[in-house]
Write a protein that holds these residues in place. Structure first.
Motif, short mmCIF file in Angstrom:
data_model
loop_
_atom_site.label_atom_id
_atom_site.label_comp_id
_atom_site.label_asym_id
_atom_site.label_seq_id
_atom_site.Cartn_x
_atom_site.Cartn_y
_atom_site.Cartn_z
N VAL A 29 0.84 -1.21 0.00
CA VAL A 29 0.00 0.00 0.00
C VAL A 29 0.87 1.25 0.00
O VAL A 29 0.62 2.20 -0.75
N LEU A 30 1.92 1.25 0.83
CA LEU A 30 2.82 2.41 0.88
C LEU A 30 3.52 2.61 -0.45
O LEU A 30 3.66 3.74 -0.93
N LYS A 31 3.98 1.51 -1.06
CA LYS A 31 4.64 1.62 -2.37
C LYS A 31 3.68 2.18 -3.42
O LYS A 31 4.02 3.12 -4.16
N TYR A 32 2.47 1.63 -3.47
CA TYR A 32 1.47 2.07 -4.44
C TYR A 32 1.12 3.54 -4.23
O TYR A 32 1.07 4.33 -5.18
N ASP A 33 0.88 3.92 -2.98
CA ASP A 33 0.52 5.31 -2.68
C ASP A 33 1.67 6.26 -3.04
O ASP A 33 1.45 7.36 -3.52
N GLY A 34 2.91 5.81 -2.78
CA GLY A 34 4.07 6.64 -3.10
C GLY A 34 4.21 6.87 -4.59
O GLY A 34 4.45 8.00 -5.04
N ALA A 37 1.45 9.17 -5.77
CA ALA A 37 1.72 10.55 -5.35
C ALA A 37 2.82 11.18 -6.21
O ALA A 37 2.73 12.35 -6.60
N MET A 38 3.86 10.39 -6.52
CA MET A 38 4.96 10.93 -7.32
C MET A 38 4.48 11.30 -8.72
O MET A 38 4.85 12.33 -9.26
N ARG A 39 3.65 10.45 -9.29
CA ARG A 39 3.12 10.74 -10.63
C ARG A 39 2.19 11.94 -10.62
O ARG A 39 2.03 12.62 -11.64
N ALA A 40 1.57 12.21 -9.48
CA ALA A 40 0.70 13.38 -9.33
C ALA A 40 1.49 14.61 -8.87
O ALA A 40 0.91 15.65 -8.58
N HIS A 41 2.83 14.46 -8.78
CA HIS A 41 3.73 15.52 -8.33
C HIS A 41 3.46 15.95 -6.88
O HIS A 41 3.72 17.09 -6.51
N GLN A 42 2.94 15.02 -6.07
CA GLN A 42 2.81 15.25 -4.63
C GLN A 42 4.06 14.64 -3.98
O GLN A 42 4.02 13.60 -3.33
N ASP A 278 13.24 15.42 -16.60
CA ASP A 278 13.82 14.78 -17.79
C ASP A 278 14.91 13.81 -17.39
O ASP A 278 15.03 12.71 -17.95
N ASN A 279 15.72 14.21 -16.41
CA ASN A 279 16.83 13.35 -15.98
C ASN A 279 16.31 12.04 -15.42
O ASN A 279 16.82 10.97 -15.75
N TYR A 280 15.30 12.09 -14.52
CA TYR A 280 14.90 10.84 -13.90
C TYR A 280 14.10 9.98 -14.87
O TYR A 280 14.16 8.76 -14.81
N LYS A 281 13.39 10.60 -15.82
CA LYS A 281 12.67 9.80 -16.80
C LYS A 281 13.62 9.11 -17.76
O LYS A 281 13.39 7.98 -18.18
N ASN A 282 14.69 9.80 -18.13
CA ASN A 282 15.64 9.25 -19.09
C ASN A 282 16.62 8.28 -18.47
O ASN A 282 17.33 7.57 -19.18
N ASN A 283 16.73 8.27 -17.15
CA ASN A 283 17.72 7.44 -16.48
C ASN A 283 17.09 6.61 -15.38
O ASN A 283 17.50 6.66 -14.23
N ASP A 284 16.05 5.87 -15.73
CA ASP A 284 15.31 5.06 -14.77
C ASP A 284 15.74 3.61 -14.92
O ASP A 284 15.28 2.90 -15.80
N PRO A 285 16.66 3.14 -14.07
CA PRO A 285 17.20 1.80 -14.26
C PRO A 285 16.18 0.68 -14.13
O PRO A 285 16.34 -0.38 -14.69
N PHE A 286 15.09 0.94 -13.41
CA PHE A 286 14.07 -0.09 -13.26
C PHE A 286 12.90 0.12 -14.23
O PHE A 286 11.92 -0.60 -14.19
N LYS A 287 13.02 1.13 -15.10
CA LYS A 287 12.00 1.41 -16.14
C LYS A 287 10.62 1.55 -15.54
O LYS A 287 9.65 0.96 -15.99
N VAL A 288 10.57 2.37 -14.47
CA VAL A 288 9.29 2.57 -13.77
C VAL A 288 8.38 3.48 -14.57
O VAL A 288 7.18 3.27 -14.67
N PHE A 289 8.98 4.50 -15.16
CA PHE A 289 8.16 5.50 -15.86
C PHE A 289 8.24 5.29 -17.37
O PHE A 289 8.85 5.99 -18.07
#
Length: 289
Positions: A29-34, A37-42, A278-289
């Protein structure tokens, strides 16, 4: 009741199993909520969720999320700390090393940036981006010779690496190697004629060569492309002042004051946030985004 449990194979859940299942549920639940929230820029809430999740158990995916969230929050030392943990677990992961180099650059820790680039080059020396980042680290350490060498290598690996040409041209200009800088500017102008960064490089080269009229014409082109480019007005105004054009210099420097006031209050953090995103989207080692 015990008779029916025995008859139908029912089994009472042990307290420790129930507790473990509850912890796993809370962690998810914490992972999902996090992530939500990150995708919503919270971002503050996302960081809180991820840190609580890490308190429950170690998890590399959460370290990855936290590194990205801290980057978005412009908390680079904390982001770098989680990237180090990822690097310890996955020392051959190029995405992590590249992100470490980018974060170190934003921290202005050019020694750490060089270290991340060196590790990446030992794993794979064929990526032009790593040579480009290494060049930026060299520039931060005032080592223009190695910076030019790294940029030349990056260009040899990617012939149309315009950012590398631009940075090499700027570095050569700083070293007063005007002919070489002009070659890079000419190549870029032929490839991308209306880019403001290329135009301002050319304006500065012509100014360094004492070609007043040529330099003015390129500053004017910069302003046509981007009427809000403060450096163009400032540098053109100073050049006009040096040449005795007091009225022209006054107009340009007044525009500098006006734009500086506007940009100091409007959208000043937007460019930083975009760069970080841009940096975190282009360098996401786990391909989250």
């Amino acid at each position: 009741m015990n008779f029916f449990k025995a008859l139908f194979g029912g089994k009472e859940e042990k307290p420790e199993d129930k507790k473990k299942a509850e912890e796993e549920k809370n962690f998810d639940v914490l992972k999902y909520d996090g992530v939500k929230a990150m995708r919503a820029h919270q971002i503050a809430y996302a960081i809180k969720c991820f840190n609580h999740a890490l308190q429950m158990k170690e998890d590399l995916e959460i370290n990855d999320y936290l590194s990205q969230a801290y980057m978005m929050a412009d908390q680079m030392p904390q982001a770098y700390e989680h990237l180090q943990k990822l690097n310890e677990a996955q020392p051959d992961n190029m995405g992590i090393l590249i992100r470490m180099a980018n974060v170190a650059y934003m921290m202005e820790d050019y020694s750490a940036m060089s270290g991340a680039c060196e590790k990446a080059l030992l794993i794979d020396g064929s990526l032009p981006e790593v040579h480009y980042l290494y060049a930026k680290a060299c520039i931060g350490q005032e080592d223009s010779v190695n910076a030019v060498a790294m940029l030349t290598k990056a260009i040899s690996l990617k012939a149309d690496y315009y950012d590398a040409y631009l940075l090499r041209g700027e570095t050569l200009l700083q070293s007063n190697e005007l002919a070489e800088a002009d070659e890079d500017a000419a190549y870029l102008l032929d490839a991308v004629s209306d880019n403001e960064d290329i135009l301002i490089l050319k304006a500065r080269i012509e100014k360094a060569k004492d070609n007043y009229e040529e330099s003015l014409s390129y500053y004017e082109k910069v302003i046509e492309v981007n009427p809000f480019r403060v450096e163009a007005y400032r540098e053109r105004g100073m050049m006009k002042q040096e040449k005795g054009d007091e009225a022209g210099a006054k107009d340009d420097l007044a525009k500098v004051a006006e734009l500086s006031a506007q940009q100091g209050t409007e959208g000043g953090n937007e460019g930083i946030e975009k760069s970080v995103n841009d940096n975190y989207k282009n360098n996401d080692p786990f391909k989250v985004f």
